[in-house]
Design an enzyme around this catalytic site. Structure first.
Site, short mmCIF file in Angstrom:
data_model
loop_
_atom_site.label_atom_id
_atom_site.label_comp_id
_atom_site.label_asym_id
_atom_site.label_seq_id
_atom_site.Cartn_x
_atom_site.Cartn_y
_atom_site.Cartn_z
N HIS A 94 15.37 43.38 21.95
CA HIS A 94 16.19 43.55 20.74
C HIS A 94 15.76 42.58 19.64
CE1 HIS A 94 20.22 44.53 18.82
NE2 HIS A 94 19.85 43.45 18.15
N GLU A 95 15.63 41.31 20.00
CA GLU A 95 15.27 40.31 19.00
C GLU A 95 13.82 40.47 18.53
OE1 GLU A 95 17.70 38.97 17.79
OE2 GLU A 95 19.13 39.25 19.42
N HIS A 98 13.71 42.88 15.69
CA HIS A 98 14.06 42.20 14.44
C HIS A 98 12.87 41.40 13.91
CE1 HIS A 98 18.11 43.48 14.63
NE2 HIS A 98 18.56 42.58 15.49
#
Length: 209
Positions: A94-95, A98
Site C-alpha cells: 500500500h505504502e 503511494h
C-alpha cells in the site's frame, strides 16, 4: 504529510521491531507485487533501501497501520499494529503505491483529489481488497466474474474513503466521498506499474488478522 506519530520504543517494542523488519526483508525478497513496485521506482530514479526509506516504527495513532512521508521519502510500517508477515506485505505494498505515485507524478498530497486517487490505487493494487472484504463476495454466490469485478471496485472505494477519513477525521464525510467518487474510475483503472490489477491467490482470500 504527518501520517503517524512515533512513540518511544520499549523492550517489547524492540521485539516488535525485529519481527517487523524481518517480515519487511522477506517481503522485499519473495513478494512479487512488492518486488515489482520497488523495481519500477528504481527504474524511474527513486531508490529504495530498507532501513533508510522503509522503516518499522511504533505508532500512537489508533487504526493507522503505516504511512508514507513524501518530504522524507520514507515508508513506515507501524510495528505495534502488525501481527504477521501477510499484514506487513499488505501495508508495505500500500505504502509503496503511494511512494511510486509520488515518484512518477509528484503528487500534491494537500490536494484532496490527488491524495484520494493514490488511495484508490493503493487499495486496488496492494492486495488489501481481498474478496472476502467485499460485501459482494460476503453476500454469497461464489467467485463469479461479476462478483470479483464489483467486489474489487466496492472495496477500493470504501478503503480509499476510510484511509482519508482516518487521517482527516474532522473532514466532512460527504466531502471525502465526493472527492473519491470524482476521480474513482480513471484512478481505479490505472494499474501502473502493473499491466492490470494483480490477482490474489486463493490463499489470500481470507482477511488478514
Amino acid at each position: 504529510m504527518d501520517l503517524f506519530t512515533a512513540i518511544p520504543r520499549t523492550r517489547s517494542s524492540q521485539e516488535q521491531h525485529s519481527d517487523c523488519m524481518a517480515w519487511v526483508q522477506e517481503a522485499a525478497k519473495s513478494n512479487g507485487r512488492i518486488r515489482t513496485l520497488i523495481r519500477a521506482m528504481e527504474e524511474k530514479g527513486c531508490s529504495i533501501r530498507i532501513g533508510a526509506n522503509i522503516l518499522c516504527e511504533p505508532c500512537a495513532n489508533p487504526g493507522i497501520y503505516g504511512g508514507f512521508d513524501a518530504e522524507l521519502a520514507e515508508m513506515v510500517v507501524c510495528q505495534n499494529a502488525v501481527k504477521n508477515k501477510e499484514k506487513v506485505e499488505e501495508i508495505l505494498a500500500h505504502e509503496l503505491v503511494h511512494a511510486y505515485d509520488h515518484c512518477r507524478a509528484h503528487v500534491q498530497w494537500s490536494y484532496l483529489p490527488h491524495w484520494a486517487c493514490s488511495e484508490v490505487r493503493a487499495a486496488a493494487l496492494s492486495g488489501e481488497c481481498s474478496l472476502t472484504l467485499s460485501k459482494f463476495f460476503l453476500a454469497g454466490g461464489g467467485l463469479k466474474p461479476w462478483r470479483i469485478r464489483m467486489g474489487g471496485v466496492d472495496c477500493a472505494r470504501r478503503h480509499a474513503i476510510r484511509s482519508v477519513h482516518s487521517l482527516r477525521p474532522k473532514m466532512e464525510m460527504k466531502d471525502i466521498e465526493a472527492a473519491v467518487d470524482s476521480i474513482f474510475t480513471p484512478c481505479y483503472l490505472d494499474s501502473d506499474p502493473f499491466d492490470a490489477i494483480p490477482p490474489l491467490s486463493r490463499s489470500q482470500y481470507a482477511p488478514h488478522t
